[in-house]
Design an enzyme around this catalytic site. Structure first.
Site, short mmCIF file in Angstrom:
data_model
loop_
_atom_site.label_atom_id
_atom_site.label_comp_id
_atom_site.label_asym_id
_atom_site.label_seq_id
_atom_site.Cartn_x
_atom_site.Cartn_y
_atom_site.Cartn_z
N LYS A 75 -31.56 -41.51 31.95
CA LYS A 75 -32.10 -40.83 30.77
C LYS A 75 -33.08 -41.69 29.97
CE LYS A 75 -28.28 -37.60 29.96
NZ LYS A 75 -27.30 -37.09 28.96
N THR A 162 -16.39 -51.71 18.77
CA THR A 162 -17.37 -52.74 18.43
C THR A 162 -18.20 -52.24 17.26
OG1 THR A 162 -17.48 -53.35 20.78
CG2 THR A 162 -19.20 -54.22 19.34
#
Length: 286
Positions: A75, A162
């Protein structure tokens, strides 16, 4: 301006690596048959190393395709190598739909449109909310954040293991988006009207997260972009706690419609027959 349907004979593709698992040919094959179009849509596997060459051949007419869909892991490269990316794909830095105009590759990203169309169909009124919580900060979350923001949701909390990755998304998508570590999940869920899981947690073979949805607002919607299994453990938990749930299959179906219209000239409808065809295929290949 001549468009691609005058140059090529209605042949489109989906490419990724690997790609044999894709259900896109089933979706587009259903619509082609429904409209009586003598065209085709097929899976075309391309390695990351060969993708630039494939894009060059597409541009030059060497593939015989008028356009197609792009999935993981291509993509970002599809966006970078396209000639005319639109604003949606430019903000995301990724494209999933390509078509040709005057020998140029045009690009957009329909993932966000598919996401909100699924909610519109299965949880009418969802966009009257003011706050959404999005779990995960990977590539899949970008289109969801963009689409929810563009529908007017004023506060979007992105929660990720994260925190730095969540902050990257907050920086990318503006003041409406706020980054949080996973430890803050329960706190930011308080009063939210929409909860979206964009991670692979709960997919077949993946451990399911233990989430208490009670901090959400009454009548909140919980949705998962995962659609295998159709009702993930996360959705089951939310349903047991009395919340409206929306599975991820509709996102897959609705994101496909704009591309079909580009390549074949007719706007298809996502109906229950198509949904059941895909569910049956999921059962067969479970």
């Amino acid at each position: 301006m001549r468009d691609s349907r005058e140059t090529f004979v209605n042949h489109a593709f989906v490419t990724g690596y690997p790609i044999k698992h894709s259900r896109s040919p089933l979706i587009h094959g259903y619509w082609l048959k429904q409209f009586g179009i003598a065209g085709s849509y097929r899976a075309h596997e391309v390695t990351p190393e060969a993708f630039p060459e494939f894009m060059g051949q597409l541009r030059d007419g060497g593939t015989g395709f008028c356009g197609g869909n792009v999935t993981i892991p291509h993509k970002e490269m599809a966006f970078e190598l396209s000639d005319r990316p639109d604003e949606l794909s430019a903000e995301l830095g990724a494209a999933n739909t390509l078509w040709l105009e005057d020998g140029r590759i045009c690009a957009t990203n329909t993932d966000g449109r598919g996401f909100v169309a699924n909610l519109d169909e299965r949880a009418s009124g969802w966009d009257r909310i003011s706050t959404a919580v999005i779990l995960g900060a990977g590539g899949a979350s970008r289109a969801v954040i963009q689409a929810v923001r563009d529908r007017g949701v004023k506060t979007i909390h992105v929660v990720n293991r994260t925190a730095a990755r969540a902050q990257e998304l907050a920086d990318r998508f503006g003041r409406a988006v706020h980054a949080h570590p996973i430890a803050a999940l329960s706190e930011v869920m308080a009063g939210a009207g929409l909860f979206v899981n964009t991670t692979s947690l709960g997919m077949d073979g993946e451990p399911a997260p233990a989430i208490d949805f009670s901090p959400l607002a009454n009548g909140a919607v919980v949705t998962d972009i995962v659609y295998v299994p159709l009702k993930t453990p996360l959705l089951r938990q939310a349903e047991e706690q009395g919340y409206r749930i929306v599975d991820g299959l509709g996102m897959l179906l609705h994101q496909a419609a704009p591309g079909f219209e580009k390549w074949f000239g007719l706007r298809p409808v996502v109906d229950e027959t198509l949904r059941q065809i895909i569910i049956k295929d999921m059962d067969v290949h479970a």
